[in-house]
Write a protein that holds these residues in place. Structure first.
Motif, short mmCIF file in Angstrom:
data_model
loop_
_atom_site.label_atom_id
_atom_site.label_comp_id
_atom_site.label_asym_id
_atom_site.label_seq_id
_atom_site.Cartn_x
_atom_site.Cartn_y
_atom_site.Cartn_z
N GLY A 1 33.45 33.62 36.13
CA GLY A 1 33.72 34.83 36.90
C GLY A 1 35.20 35.00 37.17
N PRO A 2 35.56 36.00 37.95
CA PRO A 2 36.97 36.26 38.22
C PRO A 2 37.59 35.23 39.16
N VAL A 3 38.90 35.10 39.07
CA VAL A 3 39.67 34.40 40.08
C VAL A 3 39.71 35.31 41.31
N GLU A 4 39.50 34.74 42.49
CA GLU A 4 39.41 35.54 43.72
C GLU A 4 40.55 35.17 44.65
N LEU A 5 41.27 36.17 45.15
CA LEU A 5 42.43 35.96 45.99
C LEU A 5 42.23 36.61 47.35
N SER A 6 42.59 35.87 48.40
CA SER A 6 42.49 36.36 49.77
C SER A 6 43.84 36.18 50.46
#
Length: 275
Positions: free
Chosen positions: A190-195
């Motif tokens: 899946g995608p890389v997730e950034l917060s």
């Protein structure tokens, strides 16, 4: 875990942990969670946005507080109300995307935005570039141009590259952005997730636990993917599913059976027996 006291709060990831391989809540797991919720707070801690929580709540038969979007959103499932969201401002989103495009040609982006209720119009919650949607088709996505994509604050920025799966892309994204954003992955491929910096499942759960007056060492948590590591590191006792990512297995205090064999229920039944 025989010497561990009965937990004062239970926190569980959703996909790959609480849900079985068919993405459903089994009867045994639902019974165990309901037994817990009768006398102890049960908190869902998920990478999912709030709009995906009601379906899980309906299957569990328990509606409480959920930490969503990898810690960026705290959601009251019973009231269908977002209590808190940690957002990234448009300038930060645009700058991150510009630097990643320059360093990693071919990467493409999507954002998750916070709304007041999970049942608000989904078209205003999940927006993406056309190339992101082509790489990761999803009926929830509304395709927009870059100006609209980064025109408002968001709780999550997602990065995809057709040539690299999410876990392979993570290190390259980290090299570009450093500690300016908090990076994780919640699903294989899946995608890389950034917060926002410092925002992850551990920080989101910590805020809920503090508000409820529970001590950290009284909390048990369950998870299976890299985005669960901050939570399992933070809780008093972290339990990994047998099907978990190697990094999760390495840091867990305990390993239970896989999500297809009611691994969460197996542990909870030590203290809570359902009728």
């Amino acid at each position: 875990m025989s010497g561990v006291n009965k937990p004062a709060l239970v926190a569980s990831d959703v996909d790959g942990t609480l849900l079985d391989p068919k993405v459903r809540v089994s009867e045994r797991t639902a019974r165990a969670v309901r037994a817990v919720a009768d006398d102890t707070p049960f908190v869902l801690v998920t990478g999912r946005p709030p709009r995906w929580v009601p379906q899980v709540v309906d299957e569990l038969g328990v509606a409480g507080i959920a930490v969503c979007s990898n810690g960026a959103v705290v959601y009251d499932a019973a009231a269908d109300r977002v209590l808190h969201s940690a957002e990234m401002e448009p300038r930060l989103l645009r700058d991150a995307a510009r630097e990643l495009r320059a360093a990693l040609p071919g990467c493409t982006f999507a954002v998750e935005r916070s709304t007041r209720r999970a049942r608000d119009d989904v078209a205003d919650q999940f927006l993406a570039e056309a190339s992101f949607h082509r790489t990761w088709p999803n009926r929830s996505i509304r395709v927009v141009e870059e100006e609209e994509l980064f025109g408002r604050p968001a709780v999550k920025l997602m990065v995809l590259d057709e040539e690299r799966p999410g876990t392979d892309l993570s290190s390259e994204v980290q090299d570009v952005l450093g500690a300016r954003l908090c990076l994780t992955c919640s699903m294989g491929g899946g995608p890389v997730e950034l917060s926002s910096p410092g925002v992850h499942k551990g920080s989101g759960l910590a805020a809920v636990v503090d508000a409820l007056g529970v001590r950290r060492d009284e909390v048990i948590g369950f998870g299976d993917m890299p985005n669960d590591i901050p939570m399992l590191d933070w809780v008093g006792h972290g339990v990994a599913m047998r099907n978990a990512h190697p990094g999760v297995l390495e840091i867990a205090d305990e390993i239970t059976t896989c999500n297809g064999q009611d691994g969460v229920a197996l542990v909870l039944e030590r203290w809570w027996r359902s009728s």
